[in-house]
Design an enzyme around this catalytic site. Structure first.
Site, PDB file in Angstrom:
ATOM      1  N   ASP A  77      42.568  59.114  54.860  1.00 50.96           N
ATOM      2  CA  ASP A  77      41.574  58.122  55.257  1.00 50.96           C
ATOM      3  C   ASP A  77      40.882  58.652  56.512  1.00 50.96           C
ATOM      4  O   ASP A  77      41.452  59.461  57.256  1.00 50.96           O
ATOM      5  CB  ASP A  77      42.274  56.788  55.550  1.00 50.96           C
ATOM      6  CG  ASP A  77      41.376  55.785  56.239  1.00 50.96           C
ATOM      7  OD1 ASP A  77      40.306  55.482  55.692  1.00 50.96           O
ATOM      8  OD2 ASP A  77      41.739  55.334  57.346  1.00 50.96           O
ATOM      9  N   ASP A  79      38.465  56.597  59.024  1.00 48.00           N
ATOM     10  CA  ASP A  79      38.323  55.724  60.188  1.00 48.00           C
ATOM     11  C   ASP A  79      39.672  55.347  60.789  1.00 48.00           C
ATOM     12  O   ASP A  79      40.544  54.789  60.111  1.00 48.00           O
ATOM     13  CB  ASP A  79      37.578  54.445  59.806  1.00 48.00           C
ATOM     14  CG  ASP A  79      36.156  54.720  59.344  1.00 48.00           C
ATOM     15  OD1 ASP A  79      35.669  55.841  59.556  1.00 48.00           O
ATOM     16  OD2 ASP A  79      35.531  53.800  58.774  1.00 48.00           O
TER      17      ASP A  79
END
Length: 324
Positions: A77, A79
């Site tokens: 991922d 962010d």
């Protein structure tokens, strides 16, 4: 909507739009990675550690990732896992600086992002509103134009926000001969730029429709969020011939539990409260690079990210005022 026979079975339900978004993202990621392969061999700077030398690895843990395992890959991922803050907001700040939209639109966009992170739920009406406002910004612009601007924005706002600890984990997979992919709700073009600059294999991201190289203002499917991320990873793994039980995934958010549950080696990185609890219950590995300590000792609520978003909006508005 029945899944193609070559895809592995789903562990969680997904909507038809999630499936479409995931498969479109996987297709775009593979095309981009193949086209950029020669340029993805060297990261811009050396990470802090190498394979088998994770800064948080304890003596009783086996060496991971396993070198030479070409049936394994890693999915990160973006962010608050690889980078501090939200890539889409940093990108928005850069577009605002270049007068793509007005201050009122920036404030609205920042509020939508803050509300979503604080509420932690996917309200369809609110998500549609946020999606429409973001797409209206790029509608009618050339894909090549946004890619060129994205390179500049990376240097301006993102490069200094990469977590060294997470980057070292990604490099460990690369050193073991495995592919490493970013998986994010940010536009696939933005995600691809970040992956390239970090020396990663490629990126899975939200695919915006374009015709003859011009954005139409519509998405292919839906944003690559939650179940759609898992669909993208499933589709890419099937196309690449990967064994998901031998793959790893890394995220900070409970929204990515579908993706984390899909692989054999899930990691909670800088986890929010819900993910930390889930990780403990399921005996997943945890890392927290916000404080230098493991997340089992320290937890920061997901809502803390709202401050970064609000602060970014304030900074952009202040910049606008100083230039008037």
């Amino acid at each position: 909507m029945a899944a193609p026979g070559w895809l592995p079975p789903r562990r969680r339900s997904a909507t038809a739009r999630s499936v479409l978004a995931g498969e479109a993202s996987a297709e775009a990621a593979r095309k981009t990675a193949l086209a950029d392969a020669p340029a993805l061999t060297e990261p811009e700077t050396e990470p802090e550690s190498r394979a088998g030398e994770s800064p948080e690895q304890t003596p009783d843990e086996p060496v991971f990732p396993v070198a030479g395992d070409d049936l394994a890959a890693a999915f990160f991922d973006l962010d608050n896992t690889v980078m501090q803050g939200a890539a889409i907001f940093h990108f928005g700040r850069g577009l605002y600086k270049r007068e793509f939209f007005r201050r009122r639109e920036l404030a609205r966009f920042a509020w939508q992002q803050a509300w979503f992170r604080l509420a932690g739920v996917e309200d369809p009406e609110h998500m549609q509103d946020a999606r429409d406002s973001a797409l209206s910004i790029v509608k009618g612009h050339k894909v090549s134009e946004l890619m060129a601007i994205g390179e500049e924005i990376y240097d301006e706002y993102m490069a200094e926000r990469i977590w060294p600890g997470t980057r070292a984990l990604a490099q460990a997979h690369l050193d073991a001969g495995q592919k490493v992919w970013l998986v994010t709700a940010a536009p696939v073009e933005t995600a691809t730029i970040i992956a390239r600059r970090l020396g990663l294999t490629g990126a899975l991201g939200t695919v915006a429709e374009s015709v003859d190289g011009i954005y139409t203002g519509r998405l292919v499917g839906e944003p690559l969020h939650g179940p759609a991320k898992a669909e993208a990873v499933r589709a890419l793994a099937a196309a690449e011939g990967l064994d998901l039980e031998r793959c790893a995934a890394y995220s900070d958010s409970h929204n990515d539990i579908p993706m984390l549950s899909l692989v054999g080696h899930p990691y909670a990185i800088n986890p929010d409260t819900k993910l930390r609890k889930h990780a403990r219950t399921n005996d997943w590995r945890l890392r927290d690079y916000r404080t230098g300590r493991k997340a089992v000792k320290v937890g920061v609520p997901a809502a803390a990210g709202v401050g970064a978003i609000a602060g970014g909006a304030a900074a952009a508005i202040a910049l606008h005022r100083r230039r008037k």
